[in-house]
Scaffold this motif. Structure first.
Motif, short mmCIF file in Angstrom:
data_model
loop_
_atom_site.label_atom_id
_atom_site.label_comp_id
_atom_site.label_asym_id
_atom_site.label_seq_id
_atom_site.Cartn_x
_atom_site.Cartn_y
_atom_site.Cartn_z
N THR A 39 0.86 -1.18 0.00
CA THR A 39 0.00 0.00 0.00
C THR A 39 0.89 1.23 0.00
O THR A 39 1.81 1.34 0.82
CB THR A 39 -0.91 0.01 1.25
N VAL A 40 0.62 2.15 -0.92
CA VAL A 40 1.44 3.35 -1.09
C VAL A 40 0.57 4.58 -0.83
O VAL A 40 -0.55 4.67 -1.32
CB VAL A 40 2.02 3.42 -2.52
N SER A 41 1.10 5.53 -0.07
CA SER A 41 0.43 6.83 0.08
C SER A 41 1.49 7.92 -0.10
O SER A 41 2.65 7.74 0.27
CB SER A 41 -0.26 6.96 1.44
N LEU A 90 1.45 0.69 -10.29
CA LEU A 90 0.95 1.32 -9.07
C LEU A 90 -0.39 1.93 -9.43
O LEU A 90 -0.47 2.91 -10.16
CB LEU A 90 1.93 2.40 -8.58
N LYS A 91 -1.47 1.28 -8.97
CA LYS A 91 -2.83 1.72 -9.29
C LYS A 91 -3.48 2.27 -8.05
O LYS A 91 -3.36 1.69 -6.97
CB LYS A 91 -3.67 0.55 -9.81
N GLU A 98 -2.85 5.11 -12.96
CA GLU A 98 -1.86 4.04 -12.92
C GLU A 98 -0.49 4.58 -13.29
O GLU A 98 -0.32 5.22 -14.32
CB GLU A 98 -2.26 2.94 -13.90
N PHE A 99 0.48 4.31 -12.43
CA PHE A 99 1.88 4.66 -12.67
C PHE A 99 2.64 3.40 -13.07
O PHE A 99 2.35 2.31 -12.60
CB PHE A 99 2.54 5.21 -11.40
N ALA A 100 3.66 3.57 -13.88
CA ALA A 100 4.63 2.51 -14.16
C ALA A 100 5.76 2.67 -13.14
O ALA A 100 6.19 3.80 -12.87
CB ALA A 100 5.17 2.63 -15.57
N VAL A 101 6.23 1.57 -12.58
CA VAL A 101 7.25 1.63 -11.54
C VAL A 101 8.39 0.69 -11.89
O VAL A 101 8.16 -0.48 -12.21
CB VAL A 101 6.66 1.26 -10.15
N GLU A 102 9.60 1.22 -11.81
CA GLU A 102 10.79 0.40 -12.00
C GLU A 102 11.52 0.31 -10.65
O GLU A 102 11.85 1.33 -10.05
CB GLU A 102 11.69 1.01 -13.06
#
Length: 175
Positions: free
Chosen positions: A49-51, A100-101, A114-118
């Motif tokens: 979980t990301v905030s 990352l949605k 939605e982000f793309a994450v590397e």
């Protein structure tokens, strides 16, 4: 497994955006004040979980007059909407990639995003702190979030593009 909490290390992170100016060049800006956390039950961050939030008053495009315009009602209206925020979940997409949605809120408007994450890896620093790094990217249409201001030059050129690229290089530290 116990939940691990990680927080953004602001001295080793940056939040940037890029937008077309006059359709012929790109202006890069940044938010200088931000915070965020990641809570995970997995070592590989799958399902975490990301905030995150950024202070709109900390916007910096290396041009004070433009920054003040961006803080005004034409764009972020920082006095009324002081934060950009995001909450969502990471999902493993490949060996070092994630999606990352979640919900992105800008100027009081919340939309799914939605982000793309590397994933850059994990390391213990000189002080024994466990750190991980990520590059996060995405693109929004600013007008979908109420950032409506627009102008056209006498020659018919658009002053500010609608699409804004978001790029974050994030280092998090385990608490």
């Amino acid at each position: 497994m116990a939940t691990s909490t990680w927080v953004i290390d602001p001295t080793h992170s940056e939040i940037q955006f890029k937008v077309k100016h006059l359709v012929i060049s790109t202006v890069t800006g940044a938010f200088k004040t931000f915070e965020g956390s990641v809570e995970t039950e997995n070592e590989d961050f799958d399902g975490a979980t990301v905030s995150f939030s950024a202070d709109t008053n900390s916007i910096d495009t290396n041009q004070a007059q433009r920054d003040e315009h961006l803080k005004s009602g034409d764009f972020f209206e920082s006095a009324k909407y002081p934060k950009i925020s995001f909450t969502g979940k990471l999902a493993k997409a490949g060996s070092d990639t994630y999606t990352l949605k979640g919900d992105l809120t800008i100027k009081g408007t919340t939309k799914p995003f939605e982000f793309a994450v590397e994933y850059g890896g994990n390391m213990t620093d000189f002080y024994g702190n466990n750190k991980s790094g990520f590059e996060v990217s995405g693109k929004i249409n600013r007008k979908e979030f109420g950032l409506e201001w627009s102008a056209v030059t006498e020659a018919g050129g658009v002053v500010v593009g609608d699409d804004v690229k978001l790029i974050a290089n994030i280092q998090i530290v385990k608490q």
